[in-house]
Design a protein around this motif. Structure first.
Motif, PDB file in Angstrom:
ATOM      1  N   SER A 114       0.695   4.720  -3.449  1.00 43.94           N
ATOM      2  CA  SER A 114       1.548   4.811  -2.265  1.00 43.94           C
ATOM      3  C   SER A 114       1.572   3.445  -1.600  1.00 43.94           C
ATOM      4  CB  SER A 114       1.024   5.865  -1.287  1.00 43.94           C
ATOM      5  OG  SER A 114      -0.204   5.452  -0.710  1.00 43.94           O
ATOM      6  N   ILE A 120       4.538   3.622   7.921  1.00 48.91           N
ATOM      7  CA  ILE A 120       4.707   4.925   7.264  1.00 48.91           C
ATOM      8  C   ILE A 120       4.315   4.803   5.795  1.00 48.91           C
ATOM      9  CG2 ILE A 120       6.326   6.751   6.639  1.00 48.91           C
ATOM     10  CD1 ILE A 120       7.998   5.911   9.072  1.00 48.91           C
ATOM     11  N   ARG A 121       3.448   5.704   5.339  1.00 51.93           N
ATOM     12  CA  ARG A 121       2.988   5.685   3.946  1.00 51.93           C
ATOM     13  C   ARG A 121       3.829   6.642   3.104  1.00 51.93           C
ATOM     14  NH1 ARG A 121      -1.437   3.939   1.260  1.00 51.93           N
ATOM     15  NH2 ARG A 121      -2.524   3.347   3.197  1.00 51.93           N
ATOM     16  N   ASN A 122       4.315   6.138   1.988  1.00 52.28           N
ATOM     17  CA  ASN A 122       5.105   6.949   1.067  1.00 52.28           C
ATOM     18  C   ASN A 122       4.634   6.736  -0.365  1.00 52.28           C
ATOM     19  OD1 ASN A 122       7.276   8.215   2.763  1.00 52.28           O
ATOM     20  ND2 ASN A 122       7.694   6.056   3.247  1.00 52.28           N
ATOM     21  N   LYS A 124       4.894   6.037  -4.307  1.00 49.81           N
ATOM     22  CA  LYS A 124       5.758   5.242  -5.166  1.00 49.81           C
ATOM     23  C   LYS A 124       6.304   6.135  -6.278  1.00 49.81           C
ATOM     24  CE  LYS A 124       3.060   1.001  -4.536  1.00 49.81           C
ATOM     25  NZ  LYS A 124       2.252  -0.034  -5.228  1.00 49.81           N
ATOM     26  N   LEU A 158      -1.380  12.618   1.659  1.00 54.49           N
ATOM     27  CA  LEU A 158      -0.089  12.804   2.321  1.00 54.49           C
ATOM     28  C   LEU A 158       0.237  14.278   2.541  1.00 54.49           C
ATOM     29  CD1 LEU A 158       1.920  10.024   0.455  1.00 54.49           C
ATOM     30  CD2 LEU A 158       1.169  10.018   2.843  1.00 54.49           C
TER      31      LEU A 158
END
Length: 258
Positions: A114, A120-122, A124, A158
């Protein structure tokens, strides 16, 4: 160098999981070694905090490298580095960073699937991330660099609704990249932990959480490595605040020496 690497890798295949002490400065590293820890790892979040940054590669690699070098020079036990997303946009940039870490004696790294953008963490893209990891592994192999590559999969961190299935799908792809371990921060459910441990051929790494099962249970579930994360750093900072408030309230330093 090779002896340290082999020593570190072997820890992941013992009958009982080993506890990795996460450090943020020289004193914490020295204390863990004094207490008999077999290996330590940096906490990028804690070190970033010490330097006045938010987590998520907001500190520069050069600043981080300075701290890592000071830490590894102070202890004899193996040190692994939380490299976050790699501190580079391309595989070659990340390889260059890993080579520098290897040169000062680092035996392992964590790479996250991520990334943090604007706080903001998302996650990959699975395939793109795996391709980059495979390129990194191949690049290190060509350079004869032996380093333990632990991939941090952030589906539980998450809090995805389908975290278990997503983790299994990603792990299956990551396994084909030639990595050494799987790290699932924030996984706490016993059934989930056991299912992942059985599913993957790689040693499973979990992290300190309030409702994480105790070490004996984690052992029975198949966990091989337990990380402390930045939680001890957070706790000590909160204690510092409490103690300072007492000094101010009591107009005395007595509480420091109790």
């Amino acid at each position: 160098m090779m002896r340290r690497f082999e020593e570190f890798k072997k820890l992941h295949y013992n009958e009982i999981p080993f506890l990795l002490g996460n450090v943020w400065n020289v004193p914490t590293a020295v204390q863990y070694e004094k207490l008999g820890f077999k290996a330590i790892g940096t906490s990028s979040a804690a070190i970033a905090s010490e330097l006045g940054y938010e987590d998520g590669e907001n500190m520069s690699f050069e600043e981080y490298f300075f701290m890592i070098k000071r830490i590894t020079s102070a202890v004899k036990i193996p040190l692994s580095v939380d490299l976050e997303a790699g501190y580079g946009n391309t595989a070659e940039e990340i390889i260059s960073n890993i080579v520098k870490l290897h040169e000062i004696g680092i035996v392992g790294i964590n790479l996250e699937d991520s990334v943090v953008n604007n706080g903001i963490r998302n996650l990959k893209n699975t395939v793109e991330f795996a391709e980059k990891v495979k390129t990194i592994v191949e690049g290190l192999t060509k350079r004869n660099i032996a380093i333990f590559i632990n991939i941090r999969c952030d589906v539980f961190l998450l809090n995805l609704e389908n975290a278990l299935e997503e983790a299994k799908q990603r792990i299956k792809i990551y396994e084909s990249c030639g990595i050494d371990g799987i790290f699932l921060p924030c996984i706490t459910n016993e059934n989930d932990i056991k299912e992942i441990a059985v599913f993957t051929k790689l040693p499973l790494n979990v992290m300190c959480m309030p409702n994480l099962p105790n070490f004996k249970v984690l052992n029975m579930l198949g966990v091989k490595r337990i990380s402390m994360g930045n939680f001890l750093n957070n706790y000590l900072n909160s204690q510092f605040e409490k103690l300072t408030k007492r000094v101010l309230e009591e107009n005395s330093f007595v509480s420091i020496f109790e």
